[in-house]
Design an enzyme around this catalytic site. Structure first.
Site, PDB file in Angstrom:
ATOM      1  N   CYS A  77     -48.545-122.017 -24.547  1.00  0.00           N
ATOM      2  CA  CYS A  77     -48.621-120.482 -25.506  1.00  0.00           C
ATOM      3  C   CYS A  77     -48.593-119.693 -25.723  1.00  0.00           C
ATOM      4  CB  CYS A  77     -49.458-119.752 -24.016  1.00  0.00           C
ATOM      5  SG  CYS A  77     -50.334-120.567 -22.639  1.00  0.00           S
ATOM      6  N   HIS A 108     -51.564-113.085 -26.744  1.00  0.00           N
ATOM      7  CA  HIS A 108     -51.980-114.600 -26.187  1.00  0.00           C
ATOM      8  C   HIS A 108     -53.626-114.159 -25.703  1.00  0.00           C
ATOM      9  CE1 HIS A 108     -52.365-118.463 -24.472  1.00  0.00           C
ATOM     10  NE2 HIS A 108     -52.125-117.985 -23.698  1.00  0.00           N
ATOM     11  N   ASN A 118     -58.793-120.000 -23.434  1.00  0.00           N
ATOM     12  CA  ASN A 118     -57.778-119.915 -23.218  1.00  0.00           C
ATOM     13  C   ASN A 118     -57.709-121.446 -24.686  1.00  0.00           C
ATOM     14  OD1 ASN A 118     -54.909-120.211 -24.009  1.00  0.00           O
ATOM     15  ND2 ASN A 118     -53.979-119.736 -20.806  1.00  0.00           N
TER      16      ASN A 118
HETATM   17  O1  UT7 Z   1     -51.756-119.480 -21.057  1.00  0.00           O
HETATM   18  C1  UT7 Z   1     -50.530-120.006 -20.177  1.00  0.00           C
HETATM   19  C2  UT7 Z   1     -50.510-118.371 -19.207  1.00  0.00           C
HETATM   20  N1  UT7 Z   1     -51.607-119.050 -17.667  1.00  0.00           N
HETATM   21  C3  UT7 Z   1     -52.094-117.670 -17.418  1.00  0.00           C
HETATM   22  O2  UT7 Z   1     -51.665-116.540 -17.338  1.00  0.00           O
HETATM   23  C4  UT7 Z   1     -52.642-117.547 -16.588  1.00  0.00           C
HETATM   24  C5  UT7 Z   1     -52.640-116.651 -15.224  1.00  0.00           C
HETATM   25  N2  UT7 Z   1     -53.225-116.736 -14.270  1.00  0.00           N
HETATM   26  C6  UT7 Z   1     -54.676-116.368 -14.190  1.00  0.00           C
HETATM   27  O3  UT7 Z   1     -55.457-116.052 -14.428  1.00  0.00           O
HETATM   28  C7  UT7 Z   1     -55.525-115.323 -12.175  1.00  0.00           C
HETATM   29  O4  UT7 Z   1     -54.412-116.478 -11.774  1.00  0.00           O
HETATM   30  C8  UT7 Z   1     -56.969-116.793 -12.741  1.00  0.00           C
HETATM   31  C9  UT7 Z   1     -57.913-116.689 -13.573  1.00  0.00           C
HETATM   32  C10 UT7 Z   1     -56.062-118.032 -12.645  1.00  0.00           C
HETATM   33  C11 UT7 Z   1     -57.250-116.636 -10.801  1.00  0.00           C
HETATM   34  O5  UT7 Z   1     -57.573-115.280 -10.939  1.00  0.00           O
HETATM   35  P1  UT7 Z   1     -56.807-114.756  -9.456  1.00  0.00           P
HETATM   36  O6  UT7 Z   1     -57.757-113.506  -9.650  1.00  0.00           O
HETATM   37  O7  UT7 Z   1     -55.379-114.681  -9.245  1.00  0.00           O
HETATM   38  O8  UT7 Z   1     -58.078-115.641  -8.138  1.00  0.00           O
HETATM   39  P2  UT7 Z   1     -56.900-116.531  -7.759  1.00  0.00           P
HETATM   40  O9  UT7 Z   1     -56.236-117.154  -7.385  1.00  0.00           O
HETATM   41  O10 UT7 Z   1     -56.138-115.468  -6.143  1.00  0.00           O
HETATM   42  O11 UT7 Z   1     -58.287-116.907  -6.491  1.00  0.00           O
HETATM   43  C12 UT7 Z   1     -58.945-115.895  -5.866  1.00  0.00           C
HETATM   44  C13 UT7 Z   1     -59.964-116.330  -5.367  1.00  0.00           C
HETATM   45  C14 UT7 Z   1     -59.322-117.347  -4.452  1.00  0.00           C
HETATM   46  O12 UT7 Z   1     -60.546-117.827  -2.901  1.00  0.00           O
HETATM   47  P3  UT7 Z   1     -59.911-117.190  -1.641  1.00  0.00           P
HETATM   48  O13 UT7 Z   1     -58.744-117.991  -1.491  1.00  0.00           O
HETATM   49  O14 UT7 Z   1     -59.769-115.958  -1.446  1.00  0.00           O
HETATM   50  O15 UT7 Z   1     -61.034-117.447  -0.902  1.00  0.00           O
HETATM   51  C15 UT7 Z   1     -59.882-118.685  -4.550  1.00  0.00           C
HETATM   52  O16 UT7 Z   1     -60.430-119.987  -4.505  1.00  0.00           O
HETATM   53  O17 UT7 Z   1     -61.008-117.451  -5.613  1.00  0.00           O
HETATM   54  C16 UT7 Z   1     -61.399-118.363  -5.764  1.00  0.00           C
HETATM   55  N3  UT7 Z   1     -61.236-118.695  -6.848  1.00  0.00           N
HETATM   56  C17 UT7 Z   1     -62.737-119.375  -7.371  1.00  0.00           C
HETATM   57  N4  UT7 Z   1     -63.680-118.470  -7.180  1.00  0.00           N
HETATM   58  C18 UT7 Z   1     -65.149-118.919  -8.085  1.00  0.00           C
HETATM   59  C19 UT7 Z   1     -60.014-119.630  -7.360  1.00  0.00           C
HETATM   60  N5  UT7 Z   1     -61.067-120.329  -8.775  1.00  0.00           N
HETATM   61  C20 UT7 Z   1     -62.387-119.545  -8.332  1.00  0.00           C
HETATM   62  C21 UT7 Z   1     -63.153-120.196  -9.528  1.00  0.00           C
HETATM   63  N6  UT7 Z   1     -64.392-119.860  -9.409  1.00  0.00           N
HETATM   64  N7  UT7 Z   1     -63.317-120.812 -11.121  1.00  0.00           N
END
Ligand code: UT7
Length: 329
Positions: A116, A256, A286
Site C-alpha cells: 500500500c 492511503h 482499498n
Molecule cells: O492497507 C494496508 C494496511 N491494512 C490496513 O490498514 C487494514 C487494517 N485493519 C483494519 O482495517 C481492521 O482491523 C479491519 C477492518 C480488517 C477489521 O476491523 P476491526 O474493528 O479490527 O475488527 P476485528 O478484527 O477486531 O473484529 C471484530 C469482530 C470479530 O468478531 P468477535 O471476535 O468480536 O466476535 C470478527 O470476527 O468483527 C468480526 N468480523 C466481521 N463481522 C462482520 C470480522 N470481519 C467481519 C465482517 N463482517 N466482514
C-alpha cells in the site's frame, strides 16, 4: 546551483465498470453493510471481471489518461515505475508490458513492491532520479487487481479491497514546486501480519498451496490496524514538523485508503479539519497501490497551484511514509 525538482504534470486513472456492493458481499460471506461501513467506511468497490484482463490493462489505461492530461507523447517518457503487488506475471515486469502498449520507445521500466506504500515509494524514486538530472520525465503508476488474490470466502479480508489504477506524469522543474521532501520507513514483517503466503520462491504453487488457499491475502487485521494508525499519523506529523508546516499551511492530506478510522486518526493527529482530507474509500475500497493517485484524480479540479499537499500511506512489508509536495498544475 539551480534548484531541480520534479512536479506532477498529469494525472490519470482506470476503474473497472463493475461495482460490487456490500449487499453483494452479504451473499458470499457472513457480513453486513452496517458492519462494513462502520468498521471501514467502504460502501462499494470496483472489480475487474474480465478474466483475460489484469493489472497491466488497468495500468496502461491509467498511463494513457495521465499522458493525455499532461499533454505529452509516450515517446518522451524516460522511466516507467509500476507499483503493484498483483503484477500480471512475476516476470516480466508489468512496467515492461505498459511500456510496449503505450509506445514509450525510449523508456526503461520496472515494478516496485511496497504494497500500500508502493505508489509513494515509486513517486519518491522517480522524483529522485529526475532531481539527480539523469532523467527528465517519468510515469509513476499504482495499479492492483486485488480481486485476483482475494478469498471471497474470508469475511475478514474480502470486504476490504478493490481493483483499480492511477497514474501520474512526473517532469523536471527548476521552480520551487513539486516534490519537496519525503520520509519513508520499512520494518520487515517476520510475523507475516499481512502477506500472500504462496506464489513466491518459498512456497511455489503446488496442489497443496492451492488447496490451503495460500495464494490469497492473509491479514491479522487488529495488529495491522494498530500499527497503521500509529505509523501513518506519526510519519505525517514528522514530515510536517521537518518542513515547518502548521495545520493551516497544509491544503490537503492525501491518505492511503485502507480504513476510514485510520484516515481520521491521521488527520486528527495532524490537526487538519475534515474538509482538507481526500476520502474516496466509500466508492473504491482499498485498491492498494492505486489509492493515492485515484484520490489525486478525483480531486484534481479542486487543487490549486501552490497548494501544500501531504501524501501518506501504510502497508504490507511493513512499509510506510509521507511525501510533501507543492501542487504545480
Ligand atoms: O492497507 C494496508 C494496511 N491494512 C490496513 O490498514 C487494514 C487494517 N485493519 C483494519 O482495517 C481492521 O482491523 C479491519 C477492518 C480488517 C477489521 O476491523 P476491526 O474493528 O479490527 O475488527 P476485528 O478484527 O477486531 O473484529 C471484530 C469482530 C470479530 O468478531 P468477535 O471476535 O468480536 O466476535 C470478527 O470476527 O468483527 C468480526 N468480523 C466481521 N463481522 C462482520 C470480522 N470481519 C467481519 C465482517 N463482517 N466482514
Amino acid at each position: 546551483m539551480a534548484l531541480k525538482r520534479s512536479k506532477i504534470t498529469g494525472v490519470g486513472k482506470y476503474l473497472p465498470d463493475y461495482v460490487m456492493t456490500n449487499e453483494e458481499l452479504e451473499k458470499h460471506v457472513d457480513t453486513n453493510d452496517e458492519w462494513i461501513r462502520s468498521r471501514t467506511g467502504i460502501a462499494e468497490r470496483r472489480i475487474l471481471k474480465d478474466p483475460d484482463k489484469a493489472t497491466s490493462f488497468m495500468a496502461t489505461n491509467a498511463a494513457e489518461d495521465a499522458l493525455k492530461d499532461a499533454d505529452i507523447d509516450a515517446e518522451e517518457i524516460d522511466l516507467i515505475i509500476v507499483a503493484t503487488v498483483t503484477p500480471d506475471y512475476l516476470f516480466p515486469a508489468t512496467a515492461a508490458l505498459v511500456q510496449k502498449r503505450i509506445g514509450a520507445k525510449k523508456a526503461f521500466g520496472f515494478d516496485l513492491s511496497a504494497a500500500c506504500s508502493g505508489f509513494l515509494f515509486a513517486l519518491s524514486t522517480a522524483g529522485s532520479m529526475i532531481e539527480s538530472g539523469r532523467i527528465k520525465k517519468a510515469l509513476v503508476i499504482g495499479a492492483d487487481k486485488m480481486s485476483s488474490i482475494m478469498d471471497f470466502t474470508d469475511r475478514t479480508t474480502c470486504i476490504l479491497f478493490g481493483d483499480g489504477a492511477g497514474a501520474v506524469v512526473l517532469e523536471e522543474t527548476d521552480e520551487d514546486e513539486g516534490i519537496v521532501d519525503f520520509v519513508q520507513y520499512t520494518d520487515g514483517d517476520e510475523n507475516c501480519t499481512l502477506y500472500q503466503p504462496a506464489g513466491g520462491s518459498l512456497n511455489p504453487a503446488t496442489e497443496e498451496t492451492v488447496k490451503n488457499k495460500m495464494h490469497y491475502i492473509r491479514q491479522d487485521g487488529r495488529t495491522v490496524f494498530k500499527k497503521a494508525t500509529e505509523g501513518m499519523a506519526d510519519v505525517s506529523l514528522e514530515i510536517m514538523k521537518k518542513n515547518n508546516l502548521s495545520p493551516d499551511d497544509v491544503a490537503w492530506l492525501v491518505p492511503h485508503q485502507a480504513n476510514l478510522r485510520i484516515i481520521n486518526a491521521t488527520a486528527r493527529r495532524m490537526g487538519l479539519s475534515e474538509d482538507k482530507v481526500m476520502i474516496n474509500i466509500n466508492k473504491y475500497g482499498n485498491t492498494t497501490a492505486a489509492t493515492i493517485p485515484l484520490c489525486l484524480y478525483d480531486w484534481k479540479d479542486k487543487l490549486n497551484k501552490g497548494d501544500k499537499i501531504i501524501l501518506s500511506a501504510f502497508g504490507g512489508g511493513l512499509t510506510w511514509g509521507a511525501i510533501y509536495l507543492k501542487w504545480s498544475k
